[in-house]
Design an enzyme around this catalytic site. Structure first.
Site, PDB file in Angstrom:
ATOM      1  N   ASP A  89       0.843  -1.196   0.000  1.00 27.18           N
ATOM      2  CA  ASP A  89       0.000   0.000   0.000  1.00 27.18           C
ATOM      3  C   ASP A  89       0.886   1.258   0.000  1.00 27.18           C
ATOM      4  O   ASP A  89       1.840   1.342  -0.766  1.00 27.18           O
ATOM      5  CB  ASP A  89      -0.963  -0.045   1.191  1.00 27.18           C
ATOM      6  CG  ASP A  89      -2.078   0.995   1.103  1.00 27.18           C
ATOM      7  OD1 ASP A  89      -3.072   0.733   0.415  1.00 27.18           O
ATOM      8  OD2 ASP A  89      -1.919   2.071   1.698  1.00 27.18           O
ATOM      9  N   TRP A  90       0.610   2.243   0.860  1.00 26.32           N
ATOM     10  CA  TRP A  90       1.421   3.451   0.917  1.00 26.32           C
ATOM     11  C   TRP A  90       2.858   3.151   1.324  1.00 26.32           C
ATOM     12  O   TRP A  90       3.777   3.932   1.025  1.00 26.32           O
ATOM     13  CB  TRP A  90       0.805   4.459   1.888  1.00 26.32           C
ATOM     14  CG  TRP A  90      -0.035   5.483   1.194  1.00 26.32           C
ATOM     15  CD1 TRP A  90      -1.394   5.470   1.050  1.00 26.32           C
ATOM     16  CD2 TRP A  90       0.420   6.684   0.564  1.00 26.32           C
ATOM     17  NE1 TRP A  90      -1.816   6.579   0.354  1.00 26.32           N
ATOM     18  CE2 TRP A  90      -0.717   7.348   0.043  1.00 26.32           C
ATOM     19  CE3 TRP A  90       1.670   7.252   0.365  1.00 26.32           C
ATOM     20  CZ2 TRP A  90      -0.643   8.549  -0.646  1.00 26.32           C
ATOM     21  CZ3 TRP A  90       1.756   8.455  -0.329  1.00 26.32           C
ATOM     22  CH2 TRP A  90       0.615   9.094  -0.832  1.00 26.32           C
TER      23      TRP A  90
ATOM     24  N   TRP B  42     -12.037   3.202  -3.953  1.00 24.81           N
ATOM     25  CA  TRP B  42     -11.628   3.327  -2.546  1.00 24.81           C
ATOM     26  C   TRP B  42     -11.549   4.796  -2.149  1.00 24.81           C
ATOM     27  O   TRP B  42     -12.015   5.188  -1.085  1.00 24.81           O
ATOM     28  CB  TRP B  42     -10.296   2.620  -2.354  1.00 24.81           C
ATOM     29  CG  TRP B  42      -9.484   3.081  -1.177  1.00 24.81           C
ATOM     30  CD1 TRP B  42      -8.349   3.834  -1.201  1.00 24.81           C
ATOM     31  CD2 TRP B  42      -9.752   2.813   0.208  1.00 24.81           C
ATOM     32  NE1 TRP B  42      -7.883   4.061   0.065  1.00 24.81           N
ATOM     33  CE2 TRP B  42      -8.718   3.442   0.955  1.00 24.81           C
ATOM     34  CE3 TRP B  42     -10.732   2.115   0.893  1.00 24.81           C
ATOM     35  CZ2 TRP B  42      -8.657   3.381   2.349  1.00 24.81           C
ATOM     36  CZ3 TRP B  42     -10.670   2.054   2.273  1.00 24.81           C
ATOM     37  CH2 TRP B  42      -9.660   2.681   2.987  1.00 24.81           C
TER      38      TRP B  42
ATOM     39  N   ASP C 288      -7.644  -8.859  -3.694  1.00 23.10           N
ATOM     40  CA  ASP C 288      -7.595  -7.408  -3.495  1.00 23.10           C
ATOM     41  C   ASP C 288      -8.299  -6.695  -4.646  1.00 23.10           C
ATOM     42  O   ASP C 288      -7.857  -6.764  -5.795  1.00 23.10           O
ATOM     43  CB  ASP C 288      -6.136  -6.966  -3.410  1.00 23.10           C
ATOM     44  CG  ASP C 288      -5.982  -5.472  -3.164  1.00 23.10           C
ATOM     45  OD1 ASP C 288      -7.006  -4.787  -2.978  1.00 23.10           O
ATOM     46  OD2 ASP C 288      -4.834  -5.001  -3.149  1.00 23.10           O
TER      47      ASP C 288
ATOM     48  N   HIS D 293      -6.383  -7.127   0.157  1.00 23.95           N
ATOM     49  CA  HIS D 293      -5.446  -6.015   0.070  1.00 23.95           C
ATOM     50  C   HIS D 293      -4.405  -6.061   1.187  1.00 23.95           C
ATOM     51  O   HIS D 293      -3.215  -5.842   0.952  1.00 23.95           O
ATOM     52  CB  HIS D 293      -6.224  -4.695   0.133  1.00 23.95           C
ATOM     53  CG  HIS D 293      -5.348  -3.487   0.079  1.00 23.95           C
ATOM     54  ND1 HIS D 293      -4.646  -3.143  -1.049  1.00 23.95           N
ATOM     55  CD2 HIS D 293      -5.051  -2.542   1.021  1.00 23.95           C
ATOM     56  CE1 HIS D 293      -3.955  -2.027  -0.808  1.00 23.95           C
ATOM     57  NE2 HIS D 293      -4.185  -1.658   0.442  1.00 23.95           N
TER      58      HIS D 293
END
Length: 459
Positions: free
Chosen positions: A283-284, A324, A410, A439
């Site tokens: 993710d980030w 999202w 995901d 995810h």
């Protein structure tokens, strides 16, 4: 194993009990004719007794056991060099021998500060042997006092007026998250904000796993992977991004930016002087983390990459991510724990609550609102240019190894997103497909960590 070592190991176990109770970790074992007859560990705080040192408590118990205050046929094994009080008691008890582990340069009365046992004027002489498991005994004490200093520093680090700090009570007894907190607040980019991180394992380990989380999670996400890496003798460092976990949380969404968070991570890696890094991202953690190695490629040796992307601004963002982003805008106060549970039905209520722990109210959630719009979506967006540079780095200059693990369920950054990323990373082999993972693929992290250890075995 030598007899001295066997008994000192028992004393070390008692010292650890003292540490768990908040006492200085010293343990003692009293041996009579080769048999342990009494034990003791430090307890002056809990008993409100200044004489309740490990040696004194063991002497009291041993005298009661033998029915005699003279302990002439006894030996005492203690993890720390006795202080003057304890040395005097040991001499009065007429012990045959005292064996200690670590020296005490501040109050040691067996040679470090003074040597009561060497006074020939006394009417009894007790033999003394030091240095048995000294390294292990000293390390336990060093770790204890380091943790105390860190706790004191936490109390002395005030919260900036434009930020909030989640109360420590929110993080008590989190399931499968036993590690001590570490904090930094003096990095230039932090400007006084306090950043939390995990730092476990030996600092000279052959591999340091730098685990970067994303939004809206925090280092708790890696709880299933950390033990696997530690069991292999490695070091694990897992920071909480500012705004997440146990790190401070700016009140305003505008405090967050791609470039600022990247700069914090760059300074963090430099401050800890990390090397032999296996970069672990999702993710980030990937949006930011994948831009780090090109700034100091000598520090990084391998990459474990899970559901993420490089947001370069010259390609459209995935439809799943845009959905999202829209959900976050419409329902900014969603439950983090419920979100994680939805894709991980085996998660317990306590684990879901742990994901919610950093965000007790809306005032602690500015980062959760700020991050979705921060993903670069145009060529001139903050972070887009540096991400394009990172893309070139991974395509042309990356020299390390790579393992990609993809949560196949995901809907945001799944297989269609990870396939192009795999082709971007030089030398990245066929990805590991985690069929039941969504995810937050780290919820299946134990198997991924084990696969990573095999894949990144020493060259």
């Amino acid at each position: 194993m030598a007899t001295e070592t066997v008994f000192m190991e028992q004393a070390l176990a008692l010292a650890r009990q003292a540490a768990e109770a908040g006492e200085v970790p010293v343990g003692a074992v009293l041996v009579h004719q080769g048999v342990v007859i009494a034990t003791g560990h430090n307890a002056p705080i809990v008993s409100q007794d200044p004489t309740a040192h490990a040696e004194i408590r063991a002497l009291r118990a041993g005298a009661a056991r033998l029915g005699n205050y003279r302990l002439e046929d006894c030996e005492l094994y203690v993890t720390l060099e006795p202080c003057p009080m304890c040395a005097g008691a040991l001499l009065h008890a007429r012990l045959k021998r005292v064996v200690f582990g670590a020296p005490d340069p501040k109050t040691g009365a067996a040679g470090s500060v003074l040597d009561l046992f060497a006074q020939s004027q006394l009417n009894h002489q007790t033999a003394v042997q030091g240095g048995v498991l000294a390294q292990e005994c000293g390390a336990l004490l060093q770790d204890f006092f380091q943790r105390k200093r860190e706790a004191q520093r936490r109390l002395s680090q005030p919260v900036r007026e434009d930020a909030v700090r989640t109360p420590d009570a929110c993080f008590v007894d989190l399931p499968a998250y036993p590690w001590a907190p570490h904090y930094l607040s003096d990095l230039p980019a932090l400007a006084g904000l306090r950043l939390h991180y995990l730092d476990e394992g030996p600092h000279d380990a052959p591999m340091t796993w730098l685990c970067l989380h994303g939004n809206p999670s925090w280092s708790y996400l890696y709880r299933k992977m950390v033990p696997v890496f530690l069991a292999a003798g490695n070091r694990v460092v897992a920071p909480d991004l500012i705004g997440f976990g146990r790190s401070d949380k700016p009140k305003r969404e505008s405090a967050h930016s791609f470039s600022w968070h990247r700069q914090v991570l760059l300074e963090f890696v430099e401050r800890l002087d990390l090397s032999n890094i296996v970069l672990v991202v999702q993710d980030w953690g990937g949006l930011l983390g994948l831009t780090l190695p090109m700034a100091a490629p000598q520090r990084y040796q391998d990459l474990l990459v899970m559901n993420t992307l490089l947001a370069t601004g010259d390609q459209p963002l995935p439809a799943g991510f845009l959905a999202w982003r829209e959900m976050c805008a419409k329902k900014p106060d969603y439950s983090v724990g419920r979100l994680l549970s939805r894709g991980n039905p085996l998660m317990t209520q306590q684990e879901a609550a742990a994901y919610d722990a950093p965000f007790p109210d809306r005032g602690h959630r500015a980062a959760l609102r700020a991050f979705p719009p921060m993903v670069p979506d145009t060529p001139d967006a903050d972070g887009a240019a540096i991400s394009r540079q990172a893309r070139d780095f991974w395509q042309q200059q990356w020299q390390g190894r790579c393992l990609m693990a993809v949560g196949m369920q995901d809907p945001v950054l799944g297989w269609p997103v990870m396939q192009p990323l795999q082709q971007t990373i030089r030398g990245c082999p066929e990805p590991m497909r985690v069929e039941r993972a969504g995810h937050f693929v780290q919820e299946q992290g134990e198997a991924i960590a084990q696969a990573a250890l095999r894949h990144f075995s020493p060259r």
